[in-house]
Write a protein that holds these residues in place. Structure first.
Motif, PDB file in Angstrom:
ATOM      1  N   SER A 141       0.826  -1.213   0.000  1.00 34.29           N
ATOM      2  CA  SER A 141       0.000   0.000   0.000  1.00 34.29           C
ATOM      3  C   SER A 141       0.856   1.257   0.000  1.00 34.29           C
ATOM      4  O   SER A 141       0.512   2.257  -0.639  1.00 34.29           O
ATOM      5  N   SER A 142       1.994   1.229   0.686  1.00 33.54           N
ATOM      6  CA  SER A 142       2.843   2.410   0.758  1.00 33.54           C
ATOM      7  C   SER A 142       3.412   2.779  -0.603  1.00 33.54           C
ATOM      8  O   SER A 142       3.393   3.957  -1.004  1.00 33.54           O
ATOM      9  N   TYR A 143       3.907   1.784  -1.346  1.00 34.04           N
ATOM     10  CA  TYR A 143       4.504   2.098  -2.643  1.00 34.04           C
ATOM     11  C   TYR A 143       3.448   2.497  -3.673  1.00 34.04           C
ATOM     12  O   TYR A 143       3.711   3.342  -4.540  1.00 34.04           O
ATOM     13  N   TYR A 144       2.258   1.919  -3.575  1.00 38.28           N
ATOM     14  CA  TYR A 144       1.204   2.385  -4.475  1.00 38.28           C
ATOM     15  C   TYR A 144       0.691   3.771  -4.086  1.00 38.28           C
ATOM     16  O   TYR A 144       0.180   4.507  -4.940  1.00 38.28           O
ATOM     17  N   ALA A 145       0.837   4.142  -2.818  1.00 43.08           N
ATOM     18  CA  ALA A 145       0.513   5.512  -2.434  1.00 43.08           C
ATOM     19  C   ALA A 145       1.442   6.497  -3.129  1.00 43.08           C
ATOM     20  O   ALA A 145       1.011   7.562  -3.591  1.00 43.08           O
ATOM     21  N   VAL A 146       2.721   6.158  -3.204  1.00 36.05           N
ATOM     22  CA  VAL A 146       3.689   6.999  -3.913  1.00 36.05           C
ATOM     23  C   VAL A 146       3.275   7.137  -5.379  1.00 36.05           C
ATOM     24  O   VAL A 146       3.268   8.234  -5.950  1.00 36.05           O
ATOM     25  N   ILE A 147       2.938   6.008  -5.989  1.00 34.78           N
ATOM     26  CA  ILE A 147       2.555   6.009  -7.400  1.00 34.78           C
ATOM     27  C   ILE A 147       1.319   6.868  -7.618  1.00 34.78           C
ATOM     28  O   ILE A 147       1.244   7.669  -8.568  1.00 34.78           O
ATOM     29  N   ASN A 148       0.337   6.751  -6.742  1.00 35.91           N
ATOM     30  CA  ASN A 148      -0.883   7.524  -6.906  1.00 35.91           C
ATOM     31  C   ASN A 148      -0.620   9.027  -6.773  1.00 35.91           C
ATOM     32  O   ASN A 148      -1.159   9.841  -7.524  1.00 35.91           O
TER      33      ASN A 148
ATOM     34  N   LEU B 228       9.987   9.162  -9.883  1.00 35.26           N
ATOM     35  CA  LEU B 228       9.486   8.598  -8.636  1.00 35.26           C
ATOM     36  C   LEU B 228       8.492   7.476  -8.908  1.00 35.26           C
ATOM     37  O   LEU B 228       8.499   6.437  -8.226  1.00 35.26           O
ATOM     38  N   ARG B 229       7.647   7.643  -9.911  1.00 34.27           N
ATOM     39  CA  ARG B 229       6.713   6.575 -10.293  1.00 34.27           C
ATOM     40  C   ARG B 229       7.473   5.339 -10.755  1.00 34.27           C
ATOM     41  O   ARG B 229       7.119   4.207 -10.407  1.00 34.27           O
ATOM     42  N   ALA B 230       8.518   5.543 -11.524  1.00 27.57           N
ATOM     43  CA  ALA B 230       9.333   4.416 -11.984  1.00 27.57           C
ATOM     44  C   ALA B 230       9.993   3.705 -10.816  1.00 27.57           C
ATOM     45  O   ALA B 230      10.007   2.466 -10.744  1.00 27.57           O
ATOM     46  N   LEU B 231      10.558   4.466  -9.891  1.00 30.38           N
ATOM     47  CA  LEU B 231      11.242   3.883  -8.739  1.00 30.38           C
ATOM     48  C   LEU B 231      10.297   3.048  -7.889  1.00 30.38           C
ATOM     49  O   LEU B 231      10.637   1.935  -7.471  1.00 30.38           O
ATOM     50  N   ALA B 232       9.106   3.558  -7.636  1.00 28.93           N
ATOM     51  CA  ALA B 232       8.151   2.822  -6.801  1.00 28.93           C
ATOM     52  C   ALA B 232       7.716   1.524  -7.473  1.00 28.93           C
ATOM     53  O   ALA B 232       7.601   0.478  -6.815  1.00 28.93           O
ATOM     54  N   HIS B 233       7.478   1.552  -8.779  1.00 28.40           N
ATOM     55  CA  HIS B 233       7.130   0.322  -9.485  1.00 28.40           C
ATOM     56  C   HIS B 233       8.286  -0.682  -9.434  1.00 28.40           C
ATOM     57  O   HIS B 233       8.062  -1.891  -9.259  1.00 28.40           O
ATOM     58  N   PHE B 234       9.501  -0.199  -9.601  1.00 29.02           N
ATOM     59  CA  PHE B 234      10.652  -1.106  -9.543  1.00 29.02           C
ATOM     60  C   PHE B 234      10.773  -1.752  -8.161  1.00 29.02           C
ATOM     61  O   PHE B 234      10.980  -2.969  -8.047  1.00 29.02           O
ATOM     62  N   ASP B 235      10.651  -0.960  -7.110  1.00 26.35           N
ATOM     63  CA  ASP B 235      10.747  -1.513  -5.762  1.00 26.35           C
ATOM     64  C   ASP B 235       9.680  -2.582  -5.524  1.00 26.35           C
ATOM     65  O   ASP B 235       9.946  -3.612  -4.884  1.00 26.35           O
ATOM     66  N   LEU B 236       8.486  -2.360  -6.032  1.00 27.91           N
ATOM     67  CA  LEU B 236       7.429  -3.366  -5.896  1.00 27.91           C
ATOM     68  C   LEU B 236       7.805  -4.664  -6.608  1.00 27.91           C
ATOM     69  O   LEU B 236       7.590  -5.761  -6.084  1.00 27.91           O
ATOM     70  N   LEU B 237       8.368  -4.548  -7.802  1.00 28.18           N
ATOM     71  CA  LEU B 237       8.774  -5.747  -8.535  1.00 28.18           C
ATOM     72  C   LEU B 237       9.792  -6.573  -7.765  1.00 28.18           C
ATOM     73  O   LEU B 237       9.779  -7.805  -7.812  1.00 28.18           O
TER      74      LEU B 237
ATOM     75  N   ILE C   1       8.410   1.350 -16.687  1.00 30.09           N
ATOM     76  CA  ILE C   1       9.465   1.961 -15.879  1.00 30.09           C
ATOM     77  C   ILE C   1      10.495   2.655 -16.764  1.00 30.09           C
ATOM     78  O   ILE C   1      10.865   3.814 -16.537  1.00 30.09           O
ATOM     79  N   LEU C   2      10.980   1.958 -17.777  1.00 30.71           N
ATOM     80  CA  LEU C   2      12.023   2.520 -18.633  1.00 30.71           C
ATOM     81  C   LEU C   2      11.492   3.688 -19.459  1.00 30.71           C
ATOM     82  O   LEU C   2      12.224   4.651 -19.721  1.00 30.71           O
ATOM     83  N   SER C   3      10.222   3.610 -19.877  1.00 31.64           N
ATOM     84  CA  SER C   3       9.621   4.740 -20.582  1.00 31.64           C
ATOM     85  C   SER C   3       9.573   5.967 -19.683  1.00 31.64           C
ATOM     86  O   SER C   3       9.888   7.086 -20.111  1.00 31.64           O
ATOM     87  N   ASP C   4       9.179   5.769 -18.419  1.00 29.01           N
ATOM     88  CA  ASP C   4       9.150   6.878 -17.468  1.00 29.01           C
ATOM     89  C   ASP C   4      10.550   7.450 -17.253  1.00 29.01           C
ATOM     90  O   ASP C   4      10.730   8.680 -17.187  1.00 29.01           O
ATOM     91  N   LEU C   5      11.544   6.583 -17.122  1.00 33.40           N
ATOM     92  CA  LEU C   5      12.907   7.057 -16.887  1.00 33.40           C
ATOM     93  C   LEU C   5      13.447   7.825 -18.089  1.00 33.40           C
ATOM     94  O   LEU C   5      14.137   8.846 -17.930  1.00 33.40           O
TER      95      LEU C   5
END
Length: 475
Positions: free
Chosen positions: A99-106, A141-150, A188-192
């Motif tokens: 939930s924390s990492y998806y909060a960042v994404i949102n 930041l969106r890319a980082l949060a998705h990566f951490d979740l993976l 992720i890579l598109s965002d970066l």
């Protein structure tokens, strides 16, 4: 930020996303009030997105679940679920990470949505430039949060492995399904790439161009693109020097940034990194360094001084004359009289040496990998050290993993390193016999399904489109 979306039980991945930005306050973080209609509003909303990013959750889980900690002399049940490896889909630690990492994404998505609809006709050039920087940081930041979740929720890093929902829109009522790892990495890579085109160089408490290179190097290593990993690492190695022993000690006291690429800044309003091991009010240790990690340390290596408080048993620890009874951790010593309060050094050039060495080894460049590791060891000992001599890829990777364990201890890597290399090493988590026994397991086999975290039960219960990870359906 205020509650900017409908708070419903059917989107548990957003539970943490509706908290005010004042819940967690890094540098320059304040609450964003009202609608996001001006560049100033959007800048405040970006602070809220940074505020939601809490890498301590994965650092805590990795440290407790793997083999770098043992229960401390003041433990009263803290961290038992993680350390005894009894996690399941209902575990609080699992839900907190998800939930924390998806909060960042949102929050990042809300920033990006606001930028897309703002009327820019009356903005000054300075405001337009600031919006570009905000957009770049939100994308990164969106890319980082998705990566951490993976790294913890995907069973593997192959393109066809089951990933996590990749969310590039503001979730309100949607019930997203899980995307493949390949699709998530594509996002992720598109965002970066988009962020890289917008960002300028900035200080290391904000996501910047060098952070993008560092994350891309880590991604390339995890995905097996070893040539790209070496190339990205080399760019950063050419820019950032390794710290001297004196600088290294100062770095963890927040007094030096020589090799820091990106760090999560922390103030007195934040949860303290030292609180991963200690009661920050009394200093009692509910976790201590494992004997497994202690046995790998050399007192001549500056990492020994940074990791271990070796003056707690009536004198300097000596394995023979003064064997330790307690192994108190000193990685986060605090600053400004605040016990355990330190910034989190999340991306450092030292990791780039380790990325490069591992990529070289996996490409069969064993002599080159040995020289890369030797350069890091020379810096940590402050003198010339004999280079290792690798005779096989397995020997090289095993040695590099040992080096990663010492260099990156209590920074969130150990669990991920063991899970991503277990197919090659044939090892899971193996604890020193002095660190386990009774309800605390001594080994987690490499085939164990718990090397992947479960999707939280709260999400499974309300989202029919979410698939659970293997092994957890019957728990």
């Amino acid at each position: 930020m205020k509650k900017l979306f409908i708070y419903i039980a059917s989107a548990s991945l957003l539970f943490a996303g509706c908290r005010d930005a004042t819940d967690i306050l890094p540098v320059d973080s304040v609450a964003a009030e009202g609608a996001l209609t001006t560049p100033e509003d959007i800048d405040l909303a970006l602070s809220g997105a940074y505020a939601a990013y809490n890498p301590q959750l994965i650092i805590q889980f990795s440290s407790r679940f793997a083999d770098d900690l043992r229960f401390g002399n003041a433990n009263g049940g803290q961290g038992t679920v993680e350390h005894n490896q009894t996690i399941n889909a209902g575990s609080g630690v699992v839900n907190n990470i998800y939930s924390s990492y998806y909060a960042v994404i949102n929050r990042a998505n809300r920033v990006l949505e606001a930028i897309s609809v703002i009327d820019s006709s009356d903005l000054t050039p300075e405001q337009l430039d600031r919006l570009s920087q905000i957009e770049g940081q939100a994308l990164a930041l969106r890319a980082l949060a998705h990566f951490d979740l993976l790294t913890v929720f995907a069973p593997g890093f192959a393109d066809n492995d089951l990933g996590v929902p990749y969310i590039d829109f503001v979730v309100i009522l949607e019930l997203p399904s899980r995307d493949s790892v390949g699709d998530v990495f594509a996002g992720i890579l598109s965002d970066l790439d988009a962020a890289d085109a917008l960002l300028e160089d900035s200080v290391n408490i904000f996501l910047n161009k060098d952070f993008i290179k560092a994350l891309k190097a880590r991604i390339a290593l995890y995905r097996g693109d070893y040539t790209q990993a070496i190339g990205m690492a080399d760019q950063l190695i050419a820019t950032y020097p390794l710290a001297t022993p004196e600088q290294y000690i100062a770095m963890y006291a927040d007094a030096d940034n020589t090799e820091v690429i990106f760090k999560a800044s922390r103030t007195v309003a934040d949860a303290r990194a030292g609180g991963l091991f200690y009661f920050t009010g009394t200093g009692g240790a509910f976790f201590e360094m494992s004997f497994g990690l202690f046995d790998s340390l050399d007192p001549a290596d500056v990492r020994y001084d940074v990791l271990l408080d070796d003056d707690v048993d009536g004198g300097t620890i000596d394995p023979v004359s003064n064997p330790p009874e307690t192994l108190f951790i000193k990685k986060y010593p605090g600053r400004d009289g605040q016990f355990g309060l330190n910034d989190l050094k999340l991306y450092r050039v030292a990791e780039q040496y380790l990325i490069k060495a591992e990529a070289q080894a996996r490409l069969g460049q064993l002599a080159e990998a040995a020289l890369t590791i030797d350069a890091l060891r020379d810096a940590r000992f402050g003198s010339d050290q004999p280079a290792p001599n690798y005779s096989s890829v397995l020997e090289a990777i095993t040695d590099i993993l040992s080096e990663r364990r010492k260099e990156l201890a209590y920074e969130g890597h150990r669990f991920i390193d063991l899970r991503r290399t277990r197919d090659l090493t044939g090892l899971g988590i193996v604890r020193n016999e002095a660190d386990c026994g009774g309800p605390t397991p001594c080994e987690l086999l490499p085939s164990d399904f718990r090397f992947t975290l479960p999707i939280p039960q709260a999400e499974i219960d309300v989202n029919p489109n979410i698939e659970q990870n293997p092994g957890y359906d019957t728990n």
